[in-house]
Design an enzyme around this catalytic site. Structure first.
Site, mmCIF file in Angstrom:
data_model
loop_
_atom_site.group_PDB
_atom_site.id
_atom_site.type_symbol
_atom_site.label_atom_id
_atom_site.label_comp_id
_atom_site.label_asym_id
_atom_site.label_seq_id
_atom_site.Cartn_x
_atom_site.Cartn_y
_atom_site.Cartn_z
ATOM 1 N N ASP A 70 25.316 27.058 -10.140
ATOM 2 C CA ASP A 70 24.146 27.359 -9.300
ATOM 3 C C ASP A 70 24.033 26.282 -8.228
ATOM 4 O O ASP A 70 24.708 25.250 -8.303
ATOM 5 C CB ASP A 70 22.889 27.369 -10.191
ATOM 6 C CG ASP A 70 21.759 28.202 -9.597
ATOM 7 O OD1 ASP A 70 21.899 28.710 -8.467
ATOM 8 O OD2 ASP A 70 20.710 28.335 -10.275
ATOM 9 N N ASP A 123 21.450 33.790 -11.638
ATOM 10 C CA ASP A 123 20.450 34.669 -11.006
ATOM 11 C C ASP A 123 21.043 35.303 -9.748
ATOM 12 O O ASP A 123 22.155 34.948 -9.325
ATOM 13 C CB ASP A 123 19.148 33.916 -10.688
ATOM 14 C CG ASP A 123 19.335 32.746 -9.740
ATOM 15 O OD1 ASP A 123 20.390 32.668 -9.069
ATOM 16 O OD2 ASP A 123 18.422 31.910 -9.653
ATOM 17 N N LYS A 135 17.415 37.240 -12.676
ATOM 18 C CA LYS A 135 16.366 36.354 -13.225
ATOM 19 C C LYS A 135 14.993 36.824 -12.773
ATOM 20 O O LYS A 135 14.831 37.241 -11.629
ATOM 21 C CB LYS A 135 16.620 34.931 -12.714
ATOM 22 C CG LYS A 135 15.487 33.935 -12.971
ATOM 23 C CD LYS A 135 15.913 32.504 -12.631
ATOM 24 C CE LYS A 135 15.734 32.149 -11.178
ATOM 25 N NZ LYS A 135 16.140 30.767 -10.865
ATOM 26 N N GLN A 165 10.526 26.412 -0.756
ATOM 27 C CA GLN A 165 9.185 26.824 -0.313
ATOM 28 C C GLN A 165 9.342 27.635 0.971
ATOM 29 O O GLN A 165 9.048 27.176 2.066
ATOM 30 C CB GLN A 165 8.324 25.593 -0.078
ATOM 31 C CG GLN A 165 8.088 24.797 -1.349
ATOM 32 C CD GLN A 165 7.000 23.763 -1.147
ATOM 33 O OE1 GLN A 165 5.968 24.043 -0.564
ATOM 34 N NE2 GLN A 165 7.232 22.549 -1.625
ATOM 35 N N HIS A 178 19.240 25.794 0.165
ATOM 36 C CA HIS A 178 18.772 26.959 -0.590
ATOM 37 C C HIS A 178 18.318 28.052 0.380
ATOM 38 O O HIS A 178 17.171 28.075 0.821
ATOM 39 C CB HIS A 178 17.644 26.564 -1.539
ATOM 40 C CG HIS A 178 17.217 27.698 -2.405
ATOM 41 N ND1 HIS A 178 17.921 28.063 -3.534
ATOM 42 C CD2 HIS A 178 16.218 28.583 -2.295
ATOM 43 C CE1 HIS A 178 17.357 29.112 -4.078
ATOM 44 N NE2 HIS A 178 16.308 29.448 -3.343
ATOM 45 N N ASP A 201 0.821 -1.224 0.000
ATOM 46 C CA ASP A 201 0.000 0.000 0.000
ATOM 47 C C ASP A 201 0.849 1.266 0.000
ATOM 48 O O ASP A 201 0.325 2.381 0.052
ATOM 49 C CB ASP A 201 -0.948 0.006 1.197
ATOM 50 C CG ASP A 201 -0.202 0.002 2.531
ATOM 51 O OD1 ASP A 201 1.054 -0.018 2.513
ATOM 52 O OD2 ASP A 201 -0.868 0.024 3.581
ATOM 53 N N GLY A 202 2.169 1.128 -0.032
ATOM 54 C CA GLY A 202 3.037 2.305 -0.130
ATOM 55 C C GLY A 202 3.650 2.744 1.189
ATOM 56 O O GLY A 202 4.545 3.590 1.199
ATOM 57 N N GLU A 203 3.170 2.198 2.320
ATOM 58 C CA GLU A 203 3.788 2.597 3.600
ATOM 59 C C GLU A 203 5.237 2.123 3.637
ATOM 60 O O GLU A 203 5.573 1.075 3.095
ATOM 61 C CB GLU A 203 3.031 1.961 4.775
ATOM 62 C CG GLU A 203 1.670 2.586 5.012
ATOM 63 C CD GLU A 203 0.946 1.941 6.195
ATOM 64 O OE1 GLU A 203 1.517 1.036 6.841
ATOM 65 O OE2 GLU A 203 -0.205 2.346 6.447
HETATM 66 C C1 R5P Z 1 16.423 28.988 -7.354
HETATM 67 O O1 R5P Z 1 16.536 30.201 -7.237
HETATM 68 C C2 R5P Z 1 17.598 28.075 -7.410
HETATM 69 O O2 R5P Z 1 18.759 28.683 -6.972
HETATM 70 C C3 R5P Z 1 17.813 27.515 -8.807
HETATM 71 O O3 R5P Z 1 18.195 28.569 -9.659
HETATM 72 C C4 R5P Z 1 16.555 26.874 -9.302
HETATM 73 O O4 R5P Z 1 16.042 26.000 -8.362
HETATM 74 C C5 R5P Z 1 16.808 26.147 -10.602
HETATM 75 O O5 R5P Z 1 15.604 25.642 -11.045
HETATM 76 P P1 R5P Z 1 15.352 25.272 -12.548
HETATM 77 O O6 R5P Z 1 16.455 24.366 -12.979
HETATM 78 O O7 R5P Z 1 14.015 24.580 -12.522
HETATM 79 O O8 R5P Z 1 15.295 26.536 -13.333
#
Ligand code: R5P
Length: 287
Positions: A216, A166, A189, A94, A125, A34-36
């Site tokens: 990144d 970015d 970005k 998030q 992050h 069942d996924g547990e």
């Molecule tokens: C977000 O600001 C992170 O530093 C990455 O730039 C981001 O998660 C990269 O996501 P994706 O590859 O979907 O553009």
């Protein structure tokens, strides 16, 4: 100390144990029909410093719940100390209620992991949060793969221009460039949704005939890399390398980047074919 490799990080856990000269043990993770999750320590944890290694990819929800269950079980079985090593810590993007009613899941991920004595991670992050301690209430160790990435670039592409795609990527691009005695070019970005971003490559750089490394923390869908790469190609760059700490790689990100002629490289926080930079030693140093 016993180091257990949970399902996403068995190979890395073995390698950390080797560097730390510590015992490695299997940790059995299976699923019921069942996924547990059905979990089992294959060595006694009584009176031990238990280290649980698991990255949040693939299946971040399973990775989180298995870390929490294993931590609680180790505590209940008399472990002396439990350290969670989440080389790639999910949910960190998030970090804000972007739309009304949206759950800021990073907070609850942090709350759940706070049952461990210590949480170790690599390049989490941190954007709206400035410190890992704002998310996780227990002791935290925030490591960075910058040194290892810089070594890799120095050895393989010493003359490349380092680009951060970015604003937040300065944490990698600038620090890595500094270690190589270069300056980084950090772009801006604008993100519209998870697969649509706009990035403008700077005009005041002589790109023609140069090798470029775009660096990144995460490559997920790859769009953050794809946008500048398309423009860099038009500006006549020679070779393009995309380096990420965490190769999340969804929606055929690697294939799409390769189609544009880019080489994709990441560390082994998530175990990938493209994992050419090893973080096992870095982790072993803090255990
Ligand atoms: C977000 O600001 C992170 O530093 C990455 O730039 C981001 O998660 C990269 O996501 P994706 O590859 O979907 O553009």
């Amino acid at each position: 100390m016993i180091i257990f490799g949970l399902r996403n990080s068995v190979k890395l856990a073995k390698s950390i144990a080797k560097h730390a000269r510590a015992q490695f043990s299997e940790f059995n993770s299976q699923n019921f029909p069942d996924g547990e999750s059905h979990l089992r320590f294959m060595k006694s944890v009584k009176n031990q410093h238990v280290v649980l290694v698991n990255s949040f990819h693939p299946n971040p929800n399973d990775a989180l719940i298995e870390l929490v269950f294993a931590t609680q079980a180790a505590n209940d079985s008399g472990a002396k100390k439990v350290t969670v090593v989440a080389p790639y810590l999910g949910y960190m993007r998030q970090d804000k209620e972007f739309s009304p009613g949206e759950v800021v899941s990073s907070r609850y991920m942090g709350l759940l992991l706070s049952c461990a004595d210590e949480v170790v991670t690599i390049d989490p992050h941190l954007h709206r949060y400035k410190k890992l301690g704002e998310v996780i209430e227990t002791k935290t160790r925030r490591l960075s793969a910058n040194e290892d990435i810089a070594k890799y670039i120095k050895k393989n592409h010493p003359k490349a221009i380092i680009v951060g795609p970015d604003g937040e990527s300065y944490q990698w691009a600038e620090h890595i460039a500094e270690k190589l005695h270069h300056h980084a070019v950090v772009l801006r970005k604008k993100r519209y949704n998870s697969t649509t971003v706009r990035i403008k490559v700077k005009e005041d750089v002589d790109w023609k005939g140069k090798d470029v490394v775009v660096v990144d923390d995460i490559i997920s869908t790859g769009h953050t890399m794809i946008e500048p790469i398309k423009q860099l190609k038009q500006k006549g760059v020679k070779k393009i390398y995309c380096i990420a700490v965490h190769g999340v790689f969804v929606l055929d990100a690697v294939k799409r980047l390769q189609k544009l002629g880019a080489n994709v490289i990441c560390t082994n926080t998530i175990e990938r074919k493209e994992s050419k930079i090893d973080v096992a030693e870095l982790i072993s140093r803090v255990l």
